[in-house]
Design an enzyme around this catalytic site. Structure first.
Site, PDB file in Angstrom:
ATOM      1  N   ARG A 118       0.691  11.417 -14.526  1.00 39.80           N
ATOM      2  CA  ARG A 118      -0.466  11.264 -13.644  1.00 39.80           C
ATOM      3  C   ARG A 118       0.010  10.943 -12.236  1.00 39.80           C
ATOM      4  O   ARG A 118       1.065  10.342 -12.055  1.00 39.80           O
ATOM      5  CB  ARG A 118      -1.373  10.131 -14.146  1.00 39.80           C
ATOM      6  N   GLY A 158       9.294   3.676 -13.157  1.00 40.49           N
ATOM      7  CA  GLY A 158      10.213   2.586 -13.480  1.00 40.49           C
ATOM      8  C   GLY A 158       9.515   1.244 -13.554  1.00 40.49           C
ATOM      9  O   GLY A 158       9.866   0.389 -14.374  1.00 40.49           O
ATOM     10  N   ASP A 159       8.504   1.048 -12.709  1.00 41.87           N
ATOM     11  CA  ASP A 159       7.731  -0.197 -12.760  1.00 41.87           C
ATOM     12  C   ASP A 159       6.880  -0.256 -14.021  1.00 41.87           C
ATOM     13  O   ASP A 159       6.681  -1.334 -14.597  1.00 41.87           O
ATOM     14  CB  ASP A 159       6.846  -0.323 -11.518  1.00 41.87           C
ATOM     15  N   ASP A 179       4.284  13.048 -11.329  1.00 37.86           N
ATOM     16  CA  ASP A 179       4.652  12.121 -10.258  1.00 37.86           C
ATOM     17  C   ASP A 179       5.415  10.964 -10.889  1.00 37.86           C
ATOM     18  O   ASP A 179       4.847  10.193 -11.662  1.00 37.86           O
ATOM     19  CB  ASP A 179       3.387  11.622  -9.542  1.00 37.86           C
ATOM     20  N   GLY A 232      16.673   8.710 -20.928  1.00 35.89           N
ATOM     21  CA  GLY A 232      16.313   7.532 -21.723  1.00 35.89           C
ATOM     22  C   GLY A 232      16.888   6.256 -21.145  1.00 35.89           C
ATOM     23  O   GLY A 232      16.931   6.071 -19.923  1.00 35.89           O
ATOM     24  N   ALA A 251       0.866  -1.174   0.000  1.00 44.01           N
ATOM     25  CA  ALA A 251       0.000   0.000   0.000  1.00 44.01           C
ATOM     26  C   ALA A 251       0.909   1.231   0.000  1.00 44.01           C
ATOM     27  O   ALA A 251       1.791   1.353   0.850  1.00 44.01           O
ATOM     28  CB  ALA A 251      -0.899   0.004   1.231  1.00 44.01           C
ATOM     29  N   ASN A 302       2.887  -3.490  -9.216  1.00 46.31           N
ATOM     30  CA  ASN A 302       2.906  -2.435 -10.231  1.00 46.31           C
ATOM     31  C   ASN A 302       3.293  -2.982 -11.597  1.00 46.31           C
ATOM     32  O   ASN A 302       2.663  -2.677 -12.617  1.00 46.31           O
ATOM     33  CB  ASN A 302       3.908  -1.340  -9.840  1.00 46.31           C
TER      34      ASN A 302
END
Length: 321
Positions: A304, A270-271, A265, A241, A26, A57
């Site tokens: 987002r 990365g996930d 955000d 990149g 969480a 994720n």
């Protein structure tokens, strides 16, 4: 904003199965103008509790992009666990192999500043209870990609890598949060995904070229990773990149240009990248093409707030320019 043209995914119906083994957390996120200094107290501008955890994720990111994904992990019998099961299942991930335990669901405490940068502290909770015995080999039947990270015990990660290898799947290891790994795990890894800092740590302090360096300057890094038994490596460079290192390819070093966006955000971007790579590898893409596609997915996610709720669908990504 600009983005490279990407082909639409073939979709779950035509893609091989992806098995992701690892964490569900969480995310307790507070937004603030800047990150606090040691000992400093700041006012925040908002707070949210969202589904997260690197493995959850990555599973959601892959599923939203058309992947056929099974998640193996552990949550507590609590509200956070229920939220995570609902979120991942709602994205189309098979969560029937996520255990419910008496340990509390893992949490991540996250601060996000006005530029979208973040700092994160994780409490493993139920993730720490995921043991090698919970890696059911039957779950890997028919899998073509196995996604792993280091938010669960290392012996569990290695057991999952072995199960994926034995099933003939391609093992994708995201070496995050960084920890030294045994040679046996490196030997079971088909694709290593690291950021520049993690790559340098893994290579014992080897200094990587600057993000702006020409491709030829990355060739010593190819040899360094190959010495550890790693033939395919994807190094992410944040806003610069990424770089694909693959000595078996016609071009051993390929720079992937960043996708420029106004970040809101970066938590979980990365996930999103890793999940997109897994989805495209499962669909049969070459690693270079998967990385190009993933660059767009990660950039979209950064526009987002939140993690899983920020990840694009295949249709959204195809329409993004």
């Amino acid at each position: 904003m600009n983005a490279p043209t990407v082909n639409a995914p073939t979709g779950a119906a035509n893609a091989g199965r992806i098995v992701v083994v690892g964490s569900l957390n969480a995310d307790l996120t507070i937004y603030t103008e800047r990150l606090p200094l040691p000992g400093e107290t700041l006012h925040g501008s908002g707070f949210a509790v969202n589904p997260g955890g690197k493995s959850a994720n990555q599973a959601v990111a892959a599923a939203r992009l058309g992947g056929n994904v099974t998640l193996i992990g552990a949550v507590g019998v609590d509200d956070n666990g229920a939220m995570l099961l609902a979120s991942t299942a709602g994205a189309g991930v098979d969560v029937t192999r996520v255990r419910q335990t008496n340990a509390p669901t893992g949490v991540a405490v996250i601060s996000v500043d006005a530029a979208g940068e973040n700092s994160i502290i994780i409490a493993a909770g139920a993730n720490g209870t995921l043991a090698p015995a919970h890696v059911d080999r039957a779950a890997f039947d028919g899998a073509v990609v196995v996604g792993l990270c280091l938010e669960v015990p290392l012996e569990t990660v290695q057991a999952a890598a072995q199960a994926g290898h034995d099933a003939g799947a391609r093992v994708l290891l995201n070496l995050s949060p960084y920890a030294p790994i045994p040679e046996a795990l490196a030997g079971l890894t088909d694709v290593l995904l690291v950021n520049a800092h993690e790559a340098s740590q893994f290579l014992g302090g080897f200094e990587l070229p600057s993000p702006e360096a020409p491709e030829a300057e990355w060739e010593p890094a190819v040899a360094q990773f190959a010495a550890h038994g790693l033939a395919q490596v994807l190094v992410t460079l944040g806003s610069q990149g990424s770089v694909v290192l693959d000595p078996s390819a016609g071009t051993p070093v390929v720079r992937i240009a960043p996708t420029r966006v106004d970040a809101v955000d970066t938590t979980g971007a990365g996930d999103a990248f890793t999940g997109a790579v897994a989805a495209r590898l499962a669909a049969g893409d070459a690693l270079v093409d998967a990385a190009r596609y993933a660059s767009v997915a990660a950039a979209m996610a950064a526009t987002r707030r939140g993690t899983q709720t920020a990840y694009p669908t295949a249709a959204e990504l195809s329409n993004f320019r």
